[in-house]
Enzyme design. Structure first.
Site, PDB file in Angstrom:
ATOM      1  N   GLY A  89       3.169   5.838  -3.047  1.00  0.00           N
ATOM      2  CA  GLY A  89       3.418   4.427  -3.299  1.00  0.00           C
ATOM      3  C   GLY A  89       2.534   3.869  -4.389  1.00  0.00           C
ATOM      4  N   ARG A 155       7.865  10.517  -4.142  1.00  0.00           N
ATOM      5  CA  ARG A 155       7.430  11.089  -2.866  1.00  0.00           C
ATOM      6  C   ARG A 155       8.173  12.397  -2.632  1.00  0.00           C
ATOM      7  NH1 ARG A 155       4.547   7.389   0.133  1.00  0.00           N
ATOM      8  NH2 ARG A 155       4.903   5.176  -0.255  1.00  0.00           N
ATOM      9  N   GLY A 156       7.657  13.170  -1.693  1.00  0.00           N
ATOM     10  CA  GLY A 156       8.364  14.395  -1.319  1.00  0.00           C
ATOM     11  C   GLY A 156       7.659  15.646  -1.799  1.00  0.00           C
ATOM     12  N   ASP A 181      -2.785  10.464   1.248  1.00  0.00           N
ATOM     13  CA  ASP A 181      -2.814  11.577   2.173  1.00  0.00           C
ATOM     14  C   ASP A 181      -1.802  12.670   1.808  1.00  0.00           C
ATOM     15  OD1 ASP A 181      -1.493  12.543   5.091  1.00  0.00           O
ATOM     16  OD2 ASP A 181      -3.682  12.597   4.990  1.00  0.00           O
ATOM     17  N   GLY A 182      -0.546  12.281   1.555  1.00  0.00           N
ATOM     18  CA  GLY A 182       0.476  13.271   1.210  1.00  0.00           C
ATOM     19  C   GLY A 182       0.180  13.968  -0.106  1.00  0.00           C
ATOM     20  N   THR A 209      -5.123   5.055  -1.717  1.00  0.00           N
ATOM     21  CA  THR A 209      -4.389   4.509  -0.585  1.00  0.00           C
ATOM     22  C   THR A 209      -4.782   3.060  -0.421  1.00  0.00           C
ATOM     23  OG1 THR A 209      -4.180   4.483   1.823  1.00  0.00           O
ATOM     24  CG2 THR A 209      -6.111   5.584   0.926  1.00  0.00           C
ATOM     25  N   ASP A 211      -4.258   1.279   1.952  1.00  0.00           N
ATOM     26  CA  ASP A 211      -4.644   1.021   3.343  1.00  0.00           C
ATOM     27  C   ASP A 211      -6.097   1.375   3.638  1.00  0.00           C
ATOM     28  OD1 ASP A 211      -2.025   0.286   3.732  1.00  0.00           O
ATOM     29  OD2 ASP A 211      -1.429   2.163   4.680  1.00  0.00           O
ATOM     30  N   GLY A 255      -0.450  -1.588   6.026  1.00  0.00           N
ATOM     31  CA  GLY A 255      -1.347  -0.952   6.971  1.00  0.00           C
ATOM     32  C   GLY A 255      -0.561  -0.107   7.929  1.00  0.00           C
ATOM     33  N   GLU A 310       1.823  -3.695   9.093  1.00  0.00           N
ATOM     34  CA  GLU A 310       3.139  -3.054   9.168  1.00  0.00           C
ATOM     35  C   GLU A 310       3.217  -1.944  10.210  1.00  0.00           C
ATOM     36  OE1 GLU A 310       4.251  -0.403   5.921  1.00  0.00           O
ATOM     37  OE2 GLU A 310       2.215  -0.544   5.130  1.00  0.00           O
TER      38      GLU A 310
END
Length: 442
Positions: A89, A155-156, A181-182, A209, A211, A255, A310
């Site tokens: 993101g 992503r992915g 993280d990903g 991140t 968050d 979050g 969220e």
């Protein structure tokens, strides 16, 4: 998580034979920054009782490798080729990090070949047909003034073997990954594939991140900007709530598993009456549930501001759906809570004026505020210092107000969350005035 000192060891590609072009100092008192030695470390715990326990047990206290420029480096700058990729993101400060990496590589280490692979790990697959950008300083000199990522994102998962093949196609020596993280899990797989092949390619991450939920890092870039912009949204919700009889302003903030943004923004604004985060255990219905306490607040004060993270959608309105990165998609807690509040107040024959605000995409795509821009540049510069010294499989971070290098392996073992017994959560309770517990069985 049981930790040992070996968990904090940073891998190096080999002997550092080249003199650093930075021309720094090795002595104090000459008004020139000193190089950092590999025996300089930052304590993991600063508590005296922990240090005393380690000493009593005859073991070395856990510590991080201190970040910074080394006198000897692994890569010859004349022959070094670097690549940058951003994934996941959007987040305030990505462009600041990209700019910081390019500027430090080019002007301080004199690395001339720098590539930006577009749209995340997808761009590192030959079959994508995506051509990397050549990252020249003049081309990226003003990108920090805009939000988003000049490289785009995605992503992915992608085929790791193909990613490493692509790095070899461009003779890349250093890969910088910007992501959460990903992305870090992907970076670890790339690092492991490189290691299996015995290739001299460094993989260094700059954790992203919004968050602030990556472990072993005090904070991540973009978090301060997110909190600042979240406070603006809360102020608007407060103005709307006070402007009407029985006004309720509901603000949904980011979050997914951590309520850090919601907590910090609630303290900063001083206008929030209820801060609801994923780490909380609370009920919506019942005599001690949230709805009941909100009703009592409206009866007493005539208005209220509620902030919800969220991630509570996982508990109250789960979807069971996973995104391309394998993360569970949270149900949309904002509309769910809005509808629930309206229904509850209608059942209790109390008219309200509900205003719902979701600033999520405006927050994450905004440019970084000055303090975040400073932090982004410091992370980028320390990531470059690590990579040029042949450090690999690590991320640049900060701990105890010192910049550190953290192995990717421990950074992704678990997610950082807000401790409900911490001083920070007490600060939230004191700022909002909300009940310590909103559980019917308490």
């Amino acid at each position: 998580m049981e930790l040992q000192q070996k968990d904090f060891i940073i891998q190096t590609l080999g002997e550092c034979k080249f003199e650093s072009p930075l021309k720094l100092s090795k002595v104090d008192g000459d008004n020139l920054t000193n190089y950092v030695n590999d025996d300089e470390r930052i304590l993991y715990s600063c508590y005296l009782k922990d240090i005393q326990a380690d000493i009593a047990a005859g073991r070395e206290p856990l510590s991080f490798l201190k970040a910074g420029p080394r006198e000897k480096i692994f890569f010859n700058p004349d022959d070094t080729r670097a690549a940058i990729v951003s994934c996941g993101g959007l987040c305030p400060g990505i462009n600041d990090v990209i700019r910081g990496l390019v500027m430090n590589l080019h002007y301080q280490y004199h690395v001339k070949s720098i590539y930006g692979f577009r749209y995340g790990y997808l761009g590192l697959i030959r079959e994508s047909g995506l051509t990397p950008m050549v990252m020249r300083p003049d081309y990226i000199s003003e990108i920090h003034e805009q939000g988003g990522s000049i490289l785009g994102s995605s992503r992915g998962n992608q085929d790791v073997a193909k990613i490493v093949d692509r790095l070899m196609d461009f003779n890349i020596n250093i890969l910088f990954t910007i992501g959460g993280d990903g992305t870090l899990r992907g970076a670890k797989e790339i690092y492991e594939e490189i290691t299996r092949r015995g290739l001299p390619i460094a993989v260094v991450g700059v954790p992203k991140t919004i968050d602030n939920d990556i472990d072993f890092l005090e904070r991540t870039f973009g978090f301060e900007t997110a909190c600042s912009n979240a406070v603006d949204a809360i102020r608007c919700a407060h103005a709307e709530a006070k402007g009407y009889q029985n006004g309720i302003g509901l603000v949904r903030l980011m979050g997914r598993q951590s309520g850090s943004i919601a907590a910090h923004a609630s303290i900063a604004s001083q206008d929030v009456n209820f801060c609801l985060i994923p780490e909380m255990e609370f009920d919506l219905e019942g005599e001690q549930g949230f709805y009941h306490h909100l009703l009592e607040r409206i009866k007493r004060k005539g208005h209220a501001v509620v902030v919800v993270a969220e991630g509570l959608g996982d508990k109250f309105c789960p979807t069971g759906i996973k995104d391309a990165s394998g993360n569970t998609k949270s149900g949309d807690i904002g509309p769910f809570l809005k509808d629930g509040i309206i229904k509850y107040f209608k059942e209790h024959e109390t008219p309200i004026s509900m205003k719902y605000i979701d600033p999520s995409y405006m927050i994450r795509s905004s440019p970084a505020i000055p303090s975040d821009s400073v932090f982004c540049n410091q992370l980028a510069q320390n990531a470059v210092h690590a990579a040029m010294a042949g450090k690999t499989g690590c991320v640049a971070g900060v701990w105890s107000n010192s910049f550190t290098y953290v192995p990717i392996d421990i950074a992704i073992r678990s997610r950082k969350s807000l401790d409900m017994e911490s001083q920070l959560w007490l600060n939230v309770l004191e700022a909002t005035g909300q009940p310590k517990f909103m559980l019917n069985n308490k």
